[in-house]
Structure formats: structure tokens, C-alpha cells
Design a protein around this motif. Structure first.
Motif, short mmCIF file in Angstrom:
data_model
loop_
_atom_site.label_atom_id
_atom_site.label_comp_id
_atom_site.label_asym_id
_atom_site.label_seq_id
_atom_site.Cartn_x
_atom_site.Cartn_y
_atom_site.Cartn_z
N VAL A 13 0.88 -1.18 0.00
CA VAL A 13 0.00 0.00 0.00
C VAL A 13 0.91 1.23 0.00
O VAL A 13 1.97 1.21 0.63
N ASN A 23 -9.08 0.49 1.06
CA ASN A 23 -7.77 -0.18 1.13
C ASN A 23 -7.84 -1.36 2.10
O ASN A 23 -7.25 -2.41 1.85
N PRO A 148 -2.47 -10.22 -3.80
CA PRO A 148 -3.80 -9.83 -3.34
C PRO A 148 -3.99 -8.31 -3.41
O PRO A 148 -3.34 -7.56 -2.67
N LYS A 151 -9.50 -4.28 -7.30
CA LYS A 151 -9.72 -4.35 -8.75
C LYS A 151 -8.89 -3.31 -9.53
O LYS A 151 -8.43 -3.57 -10.64
N GLY A 186 -15.05 -7.31 -1.74
CA GLY A 186 -14.32 -6.10 -1.35
C GLY A 186 -13.49 -5.48 -2.45
O GLY A 186 -12.83 -4.47 -2.24
P1 TYM Z 1 -2.89 1.75 -3.24
O1 TYM Z 1 -2.01 2.25 -2.17
O2 TYM Z 1 -3.60 2.73 -4.11
O3 TYM Z 1 -3.99 0.80 -2.64
C1 TYM Z 1 -3.62 -0.29 -1.81
C2 TYM Z 1 -4.56 -1.46 -2.04
O4 TYM Z 1 -5.92 -1.08 -1.80
C3 TYM Z 1 -6.72 -1.46 -2.91
N1 TYM Z 1 -7.82 -0.47 -3.02
C4 TYM Z 1 -9.11 -0.78 -3.00
N2 TYM Z 1 -9.74 -1.97 -2.91
C5 TYM Z 1 -11.09 -1.95 -2.92
N3 TYM Z 1 -11.83 -0.80 -3.01
C6 TYM Z 1 -11.23 0.40 -3.12
N4 TYM Z 1 -11.95 1.49 -3.19
C7 TYM Z 1 -9.81 0.44 -3.12
N5 TYM Z 1 -8.89 1.45 -3.19
C8 TYM Z 1 -7.69 0.86 -3.15
C9 TYM Z 1 -5.78 -1.41 -4.10
O5 TYM Z 1 -6.27 -2.19 -5.16
C10 TYM Z 1 -4.51 -1.97 -3.50
O6 TYM Z 1 -4.55 -3.38 -3.49
N6 TYM Z 1 0.17 0.30 -6.84
C11 TYM Z 1 -0.41 -0.11 -5.59
C12 TYM Z 1 0.61 -0.43 -4.52
C13 TYM Z 1 1.67 -1.39 -4.95
C14 TYM Z 1 1.51 -2.79 -5.05
C15 TYM Z 1 2.80 -3.26 -5.44
C16 TYM Z 1 0.46 -3.66 -4.83
C17 TYM Z 1 2.93 -1.08 -5.29
N7 TYM Z 1 3.62 -2.20 -5.58
C18 TYM Z 1 3.01 -4.62 -5.66
C19 TYM Z 1 0.69 -5.03 -5.04
C20 TYM Z 1 1.95 -5.49 -5.45
C21 TYM Z 1 -1.28 1.02 -5.10
O7 TYM Z 1 -1.13 2.14 -5.46
O8 TYM Z 1 -2.11 0.68 -4.14
#
Ligand code: TYM
Length: 335
Positions: A13, A23, A148, A151, A186
Motif C-alpha cells: 500500500v 484499502n 492480493p 480491482k 471487497g
Molecule cells: P494503493 O495504495 O492505491 O492501494 C492499496 C490497495 O488497496 C486497494 N484499493 C481498493 N480496494 C477496494 N476498493 C477500493 N476502493 C480500493 N482502493 C484501493 C488497491 O487495489 C490496493 O490493493 N500500486 C499499488 C501499490 C503497490 C503494489 C505493489 C500492490 C505497489 N507495488 C506490488 C501489489 C503489489 C497502489 O497504489 O495501491
């Protein structure tokens, strides 16, 4: 951590702004049970946060808050490696190698890049465009099998798969091709003010999001103000996006099924339902907040967790990177 026979899980995250209920329900909550079955690495991706302008002191605070939040949500440093991305320099190095096989055209097409470019029109930096390549590096460095995420990150995992396959085809088998792991209910928690948009940390309307730092009164107030659909019936369905979103939140926080929730609130109206959603959310968020506060007061413990996590991550990352350097034709340093 494990001897290598278990499948490996990686996720992260960004320590940017307030971590939302989206999140938590879309990602962090689903990580906890995975610890029992898989070898897990969970990262606070601070380098990714730099793609939008940060106040350095706030970034430092948000990063430690998020480390404490991970543990408060149930991630166990004795079962998973918990670490900060910038502590393992191999992430940035592998990203450079992957940059040389990623096409500008494919990065230009990423939905999140287009969204963020619109939102930060005055700061469309190269990091913003490169963001998914750094994410691919996070994942491929550990040869993670399962990712994990919510979407909104699936497109980035798809790109990661493409880059892994492209590298493997060009330089021989090197990377595991990972898969996104989604929790159906979720995977996309929506804005409380616009159920067609995801709940997003960067939403300028604070009433649209529930932050994991919101107190009980704020959570109740935001849920009372949440937009609803035209009739007064508490029912899940494509024609009822606002109530379906609240039902998802209720179900994930209370542990009751959507069908049971629909029965409980039959004929009760939105007021009663929204208060029950608030109770369910508060019952999840309050204990996490208390535990996070307790952990943040113990700086030495958190630093110990981060030291151990970075060491565990680095021992894997170092091996992958040196293999990659060798395969692309770089000469190993003489020691
Ligand atoms: P980030 O920081 O925007 O969000 C972290 C995680 O929360 C999920 N998420 C949500 N899930 C359901 N409903 C929502 N409204 C919602 N908003 C956010 C995101 O899908 C995420 O899983 N690029 C990634 C971070 C990252 C990452 C990685 C993830 C960097 N390297 C390697 C997995 C593997 C990101 O910006 O997440």
C-alpha cells in the motif's frame, strides 16, 4: 518465512494520504489469512508515493503509521516479512532493467496513469508513467505467485505478467508469472458520495471516504450522509449501486452474508440500515486504531520489525537481481 516450498505472496500500500476503508476491505484485510498458508511479504511502497508531490515530514509519518497499521490489522512480523520498499534498493534497480523492456505505448494506456495525469495535470512526471514498472519490479523481485489487490490494480498485475513473459522469452526462464488475487465483495469499495467511483484516498471530498483514522462520530456522520438509491428498500442489485456498496461494507465488517443482511433490514428503511453499517464499521476500525496507537508508541519495536523484514526481503531480492544482471549481460562486481 519459509524454505521455498510454499507459494509466495506479495502486496503493498502507498503511504500517501489517509488509508481508506477501501484499502482495508479490498486489500489488507485479505492479507491476514494468507499468512497461514503462504510465504508472505508485505511492503509499504514509499517510492511509489513520490510520484505525487509529498511533504517530506508527512511522508515519513504516513510511512510509520502504515507500518503500525499493517500490524494492527493482523499482519504478524513472525509470519510475514513487513518492510519499507526504499529499504531494499533492488526494487529501484530491477525497475530500471524492466524499463528497458517496457514500451511507452503500453504505459501510456494504463488507466491509473491517465486518471492521475488528469488529477495532477501540473505534475505529469516520468515516475507517474513509470509507476507500474516499479510495481512489476516489486512483484518480480520476489518471484511472487499471488498478488492480493483490489480491482483497480489488476491492470498493473497484467502488465507485470506481460513484462515477466517478455523477459523470460528474451533471456530464458527467470521470473514467475504472477496472478492477481481478488476478494469478490471487497474488490471495489465505492465512494460514499458517488457509487460509480471507487473510494479513493485522493478524493477531495472527505465525506466520500471513510478513513481508518476517522473517529466513531465521524464514521457515523459520513455514513448518514452517504448517497442512496431511489426507492427505500435495502437490497443488493445492479440497479442499486449505492445500497449495494453499503451492503458490501456491512457484510464484510459484520461477517453476515448479504442475503442475511437483506432479511434483517427488510422494511426498516435507510436510516436504521445506515446506523447499523456505522456500528459494524466502527466495531472493526476502533480496535485497529487503538492497537495502531499502542504500536506507534513503541518505536523500538517497529524499527526491529522493519530491520528484520528488510533483511528477509533483501536476501531474496539480492539473488533475483544478480541473476537478472547476469542474464542481461552485466559483469558482476569483483569483491
Ligand atoms: P494503493 O495504495 O492505491 O492501494 C492499496 C490497495 O488497496 C486497494 N484499493 C481498493 N480496494 C477496494 N476498493 C477500493 N476502493 C480500493 N482502493 C484501493 C488497491 O487495489 C490496493 O490493493 N500500486 C499499488 C501499490 C503497490 C503494489 C505493489 C500492490 C505497489 N507495488 C506490488 C501489489 C503489489 C497502489 O497504489 O495501491
Amino acid at each position: 518465512m519459509d524454505d521455498g516450498s510454499k507459494k509466495r505472496v506479495f502486496s503493498g500500500v502507498q503511504p500517501t494520504g489517509k488509508v481508506t476503508l477501501g484499502n482495508y476491505l479490498g486489500a489488507i484485510k485479505n492479507w491476514t489469512p494468507l499468512q497461514e498458508q503462504y510465504e508472505c511479504l508485505f511492503c509499504v511502497v514509499d517510492l511509489h508515493s513520490l510520484t505525487v508531490t509529498q511533504v517530506p515530514a508527512e511522508l515519513r509519518k504516513n510511512t510509520m503509521d502504515l507500518v503500525a497499521l499493517y500490524i494492527a490489522c493482523g499482519l504478524d512480523p513472525n509470519k510475514s516479512a513487513l518492510f519499507i520498499q526504499s529499504h531494499v534498493h533492488e526494487h529501484a534497480e530491477l525497475a530500471w532493467i524492466l524499463d528497458t523492456i517496457a514500451y511507452v505505448g503500453e504505459l501510456n494506456r494504463m488507466t491509473q496513469f491517465k486518471d492521475k495525469s488528469r488529477k495532477h495535470a501540473d505534475n505529469i512526471n516520468m515516475g507517474l508513467m513509470n509507476y507500474p514498472v516499479l510495481m512489476a519490479s516489486d512483484i518480480l523481485l520476489y518471484n511472487a505467485d499471488l498478488i492480493p489487490v483490489g480491482k483497480d490494480q489488476v491492470q498493473h498485475v497484467e502488465l507485470t505478467r506481460d513484462l515477466a513473459q517478455r523477459f523470460n522469452a528474451r533471456y530464458s526462464d527467470t521470473f514467475v508469472v504472477p496472478e492477481a488475487l481478488l476478494n469478490k465483495a471487497g474488490q471495489s469499495i465505492k465512494s460514499l458520495q458517488d457509487p460509480t467511483a471507487k473510494m479513493s484516498k485522493s478524493d477531495p471530498n472527505d465525506n466520500a471516504i471513510i478513513s481508518l483514522t476517522d473517529d466513531a462520530d465521524t464514521i457515523r456522520r459520513k455514513l448518514r450522509r452517504a448517497v442512496t438509491d431511489s426507492d427505500t428498500c435495502v437490497r443488493h442489485g445492479a440497479d442499486k449501486p449505492a445500497i449495494s456498496n453499503l451492503l458490501n461494507v456491512y457484510s464484510l465488517c459484520s461477517g453476515l452474508s448479504i442475503a442475511d443482511a437483506e432479511k434483517i433490514f427488510e422494511g426498516k428503511g435507510y436510516g436504521v440500515f445506515k446506523d447499523a453499517v456505522a456500528d459494524a464499521v466502527i466495531s472493526v476500525v476502533s480496535p485497529i486504531q487503538e492497537e495502531q496507537k499502542r504500536l506507534l508508541a513503541d518505536k523500538a519495536y517497529l524499527e526491529g520489525v522493519l530491520k528484520q523484514g528488510a533483511e528477509q526481503a533483501e536476501s531474496i531480492a539480492r539473488k533475483t537481481l544478480s541473476k537478472v544482471y547476469r542474464k542481461v549481460g552485466l559483469i558482476p562486481r569483483i569483491r
